[in-house]
Scaffold this motif. Structure first.
Motif, PDB file in Angstrom:
ATOM      1  N   LEU A 118       0.584  -1.349  -0.010  1.00 55.20           N
ATOM      2  CA  LEU A 118      -0.134   0.162  -0.038  1.00 55.20           C
ATOM      3  C   LEU A 118       1.287   1.372  -0.803  1.00 55.20           C
ATOM      4  N   VAL A 119       2.030   1.424   1.376  1.00 57.02           N
ATOM      5  CA  VAL A 119       2.591   2.485   1.241  1.00 57.02           C
ATOM      6  C   VAL A 119       3.278   2.501  -0.057  1.00 57.02           C
ATOM      7  N   SER A 120       3.508   1.516  -0.891  1.00 58.48           N
ATOM      8  CA  SER A 120       4.808   2.110  -2.103  1.00 58.48           C
ATOM      9  C   SER A 120       4.265   1.680  -3.327  1.00 58.48           C
ATOM     10  N   GLY A 121       2.541   1.804  -3.156  1.00 61.89           N
ATOM     11  CA  GLY A 121       2.575   1.991  -4.694  1.00 61.89           C
ATOM     12  C   GLY A 121       2.466   0.689  -5.092  1.00 61.89           C
ATOM     13  N   CYS A 122       1.955  -0.708  -4.759  1.00 69.12           N
ATOM     14  CA  CYS A 122       2.329  -2.100  -4.971  1.00 69.12           C
ATOM     15  C   CYS A 122       3.539  -1.995  -5.822  1.00 69.12           C
ATOM     16  N   ARG A 123       4.795  -1.375  -5.093  1.00 63.18           N
ATOM     17  CA  ARG A 123       6.570  -1.654  -5.540  1.00 63.18           C
ATOM     18  C   ARG A 123       6.640  -2.951  -4.720  1.00 63.18           C
ATOM     19  N   LEU A 124       6.459  -2.603  -3.855  1.00 62.36           N
ATOM     20  CA  LEU A 124       7.248  -3.004  -3.011  1.00 62.36           C
ATOM     21  C   LEU A 124       6.476  -4.212  -2.024  1.00 62.36           C
ATOM     22  N   GLY A 125       6.742  -5.495  -2.657  1.00 65.76           N
ATOM     23  CA  GLY A 125       6.133  -6.323  -1.541  1.00 65.76           C
ATOM     24  C   GLY A 125       7.177  -7.538  -0.747  1.00 65.76           C
ATOM     25  N   CYS A 126       6.976  -7.915  -0.720  1.00 69.19           N
ATOM     26  CA  CYS A 126       8.727  -9.190   0.275  1.00 69.19           C
ATOM     27  C   CYS A 126      10.384  -9.060  -0.644  1.00 69.19           C
ATOM     28  N   PRO A 127      10.823  -8.215   0.002  1.00 72.30           N
ATOM     29  CA  PRO A 127      11.901  -7.926  -0.520  1.00 72.30           C
ATOM     30  C   PRO A 127      12.834  -9.345  -1.062  1.00 72.30           C
ATOM     31  N   VAL A 128      12.858 -10.223  -0.603  1.00 75.70           N
ATOM     32  CA  VAL A 128      13.266 -11.750  -0.390  1.00 75.70           C
ATOM     33  C   VAL A 128      12.645 -12.245  -2.007  1.00 75.70           C
ATOM     34  N   GLY A 129      11.667 -12.351  -1.769  1.00 74.24           N
ATOM     35  CA  GLY A 129      10.749 -13.202  -3.208  1.00 74.24           C
ATOM     36  C   GLY A 129      11.280 -12.482  -4.438  1.00 74.24           C
ATOM     37  N   SER A 130      11.473 -10.842  -4.912  1.00 76.77           N
ATOM     38  CA  SER A 130      11.778 -10.766  -6.015  1.00 76.77           C
ATOM     39  C   SER A 130      13.262 -11.226  -5.979  1.00 76.77           C
ATOM     40  N   LEU A 131      14.014 -10.952  -5.225  1.00 75.54           N
ATOM     41  CA  LEU A 131      15.154 -11.579  -5.315  1.00 75.54           C
ATOM     42  C   LEU A 131      14.970 -13.455  -5.155  1.00 75.54           C
ATOM     43  N   ALA A 132      15.028 -14.056  -4.885  1.00 81.44           N
ATOM     44  CA  ALA A 132      14.495 -15.180  -5.452  1.00 81.44           C
ATOM     45  C   ALA A 132      14.681 -15.819  -6.303  1.00 81.44           C
ATOM     46  N   LEU A 133      14.026 -15.211  -7.667  1.00 83.83           N
ATOM     47  CA  LEU A 133      13.259 -15.778  -8.317  1.00 83.83           C
ATOM     48  C   LEU A 133      14.731 -14.654  -9.492  1.00 83.83           C
ATOM     49  N   GLU A 134      14.956 -13.392  -9.071  1.00 87.35           N
ATOM     50  CA  GLU A 134      16.200 -13.008 -10.019  1.00 87.35           C
ATOM     51  C   GLU A 134      17.686 -13.511 -10.135  1.00 87.35           C
ATOM     52  N   VAL A 135      17.465 -13.649  -8.034  1.00 87.35           N
ATOM     53  CA  VAL A 135      19.753 -14.293  -8.521  1.00 87.35           C
ATOM     54  C   VAL A 135      19.649 -16.039  -7.415  1.00 87.35           C
ATOM     55  N   GLY A 136      17.944 -16.777  -7.522  1.00 90.30           N
ATOM     56  CA  GLY A 136      17.366 -17.953  -6.634  1.00 90.30           C
ATOM     57  C   GLY A 136      19.246 -18.998  -6.931  1.00 90.30           C
ATOM     58  N   ASN A 137      19.119 -19.316  -8.586  1.00 87.71           N
ATOM     59  CA  ASN A 137      19.988 -20.096  -8.826  1.00 87.71           C
ATOM     60  C   ASN A 137      20.975 -19.285  -9.421  1.00 87.71           C
ATOM     61  N   ASN A 138      22.173 -19.842  -9.040  1.00 88.88           N
ATOM     62  CA  ASN A 138      23.562 -19.374  -9.865  1.00 88.88           C
ATOM     63  C   ASN A 138      24.075 -18.334  -9.025  1.00 88.88           C
ATOM     64  N   THR A 139      23.543 -18.474  -7.976  1.00 88.19           N
ATOM     65  CA  THR A 139      24.397 -17.262  -7.059  1.00 88.19           C
ATOM     66  C   THR A 139      24.347 -18.349  -5.275  1.00 88.19           C
ATOM     67  N   PRO A 140      24.790 -19.873  -5.445  1.00 90.84           N
ATOM     68  CA  PRO A 140      24.462 -20.449  -4.330  1.00 90.84           C
ATOM     69  C   PRO A 140      24.796 -19.701  -3.011  1.00 90.84           C
ATOM     70  N   ARG A 141      25.486 -18.595  -2.193  1.00 85.33           N
ATOM     71  CA  ARG A 141      24.383 -18.506  -0.656  1.00 85.33           C
ATOM     72  C   ARG A 141      23.379 -17.455  -0.369  1.00 85.33           C
ATOM     73  N   ALA A 142      23.703 -16.672  -1.888  1.00 85.67           N
ATOM     74  CA  ALA A 142      22.434 -15.485  -1.535  1.00 85.67           C
ATOM     75  C   ALA A 142      21.339 -16.939  -1.450  1.00 85.67           C
ATOM     76  N   ARG A 143      21.285 -18.263  -2.559  1.00 85.52           N
ATOM     77  CA  ARG A 143      20.208 -18.757  -2.663  1.00 85.52           C
ATOM     78  C   ARG A 143      20.599 -19.692  -0.605  1.00 85.52           C
ATOM     79  N   ALA A 144      20.752 -20.261  -0.660  1.00 86.55           N
ATOM     80  CA  ALA A 144      20.962 -20.405   0.560  1.00 86.55           C
ATOM     81  C   ALA A 144      20.399 -19.977   1.671  1.00 86.55           C
ATOM     82  N   LEU A 145      20.517 -18.753   1.302  1.00 85.66           N
ATOM     83  CA  LEU A 145      19.731 -17.740   2.989  1.00 85.66           C
ATOM     84  C   LEU A 145      18.721 -17.523   2.061  1.00 85.66           C
ATOM     85  N   ILE A 146      18.389 -17.726   1.037  1.00 85.95           N
ATOM     86  CA  ILE A 146      16.558 -17.585   0.793  1.00 85.95           C
ATOM     87  C   ILE A 146      16.383 -18.903   1.089  1.00 85.95           C
ATOM     88  N   GLU A 147      16.712 -19.697   1.055  1.00 89.26           N
ATOM     89  CA  GLU A 147      15.800 -20.948   1.055  1.00 89.26           C
ATOM     90  C   GLU A 147      15.342 -20.913   3.085  1.00 89.26           C
TER      91      GLU A 147
END
Lengths: 231, 231
Positions: free
Chosen positions: A96-125
DNA sequence: GGTTTGATTGATTGGTTTATCAAACCATGG
DNA sequence: CCATGGTTTGATAAACCAATCAATCAAACC
């Protein structure tokens, strides 16, 4: 001071990553937002990817105090099921406060860098694991009000899916409506589960879609229906 | 030939965007994958962003023939509710064959380029609309088997959310398990809805979690539970 | 056969990106 | 008052990126 600079960098990076994604965010932008020169950034972080990992670690560190605990704190009742919808309300407010721009910061990154960045992926998991485990615990705390054989872990995963999927749709539509529809439907499912439980127990009931066991009900009545004060 | 080259570029771009995201995919990579030189690409597309829009348009064009119609075709019964789970099975297969790297190509792009690329965003929104409308129509076709007052549009949105959210979790976990858990839970919700409908009608019933109204049941029995052959 | 049109090539440009590094800075403790 | 080590600076390197363009090629058309 040292830690101050590092924190400013982390905060700026987290915000920009959430807003524009990892790859679309240039180091220059982070430097500008943090008010720092490039050398400082590379003093604390060995690379942009390393910064990403640190940002993810920060999200993980803040998950409990800033999201999960807050969901509990915002519940007016102690009903653990209300905590769940309180949590959904936190994400709604973020949209609401971001005009539907910000939801879950982790969800966005999960799809973008999920694979091919192992350390980040593990933290997302791990992030998702902690999230799901907390919701599962809340569902467990609801104890006998939910059906016996209900797989509460699976339900928790589904709730996370509804949040992330609802956010995707809200961002695409630039409207809260899809998110609200998903949450409303989730709420209906819960009411059905509670009703089913009462049915199993052959308890007396007046309406099938009624309120949760009203031991401590302090929510507000809205249009004759009991609201769990998710937002 | 002309159209052949253009299609190869589109196909390569679509694949790479889905795998690594838009920003992480360089034009050079697309050229290599398509076996084309840069001039050719810029002969057909005025910019990388223009190519992205064309890719999104292609996804939209293929949504019906390659996803929705296929979901219907793969259903062994004509039960419209089976179509829904058939659809979920298509996404599962996509995850399976790609090692949990490829889920819904549009969902990934929705989060990455959703805002600040208006034309792409509009196409993503339409994509989701068509998807949701089809599922809603299937739910409507289920007619009286689902409860009267059920908001079928909201349920369709929730199903999309479960798909997208389940995919996010599967990618993060590098495992199908979260996706399966979400779908299983969705299935349970449906069984509950069907049961509730039968309860409303005071029809005779043996088990509350039983099979859908078995007019045409041709699915297979698995572990005593009726399977809608989602996969 | 000559001309036009569209497709393709691939070297090149200009700008942007991440990352480096030597020098300056500054707080703390001896 | 100096020494030390963590911190900050900002110019700059090196790689990469999207995009350009003049030149070639192929086919269709007159």
């Amino acid at each position: 001071m040292a830690t101050d600079t590092k924190d400013r960098i982390l905060e700026a990076a987290a915000r920009l990553f959430a807003e524009h994604g990892y790859h679309a965010t240039g180091v220059a932008g982070i430097l500008r937002a943090a008010g720092v020169k490039s050398g400082s950034l590379y003093h604390f972080f060995s690379s942009k990817e390393d910064l990403l990992v640190a940002v993810m670690q920060r999200h993980l560190d803040l998950l409990r105090p800033q999201i999960l605990d807050r969901a509990e704190a915002e519940s007016v009742t102690e009903d653990p099921l209300e905590h769940v919808f309180s949590l959904l309300g936190i994400y709604r407010r973020s949209l609401l406060v971001s005009g539907c721009r910000l939801g879950c910061p982790v969800g966005s990154l999960a799809l973008e860098v999920g694979n091919n960045t192992p350390r980040a992926r593990a933290l997302i998991e791990r992030y998702f694991s902690v999230w799901v485990a907390q919701v599962r615990d809340w569902l467990n705390a609801a104890g006998p009000r939910l059906p016996e054989g209900l797989d509460r872990g699976a339900v928790a995963r589904q709730i996370l899916a509804v949040v992330e999927g609802g956010i995707i749709q809200a961002r695409a539509a630039e409207s809260l409506e899809p998110y609200d529809a998903c949450v409303a439907q989730l709420r209906s499912s819960f009411e059905l589960l509670l009703a089913r439980r009462r049915y199993e127990q052959e308890e007396p009931r007046d309406t099938l879609m009624g309120e949760p066991s009203p031991t401590k009900r302090t929510g507000r009545e809205v249009g004759g229906q009991f609201e769990w004060r998710a937002w």
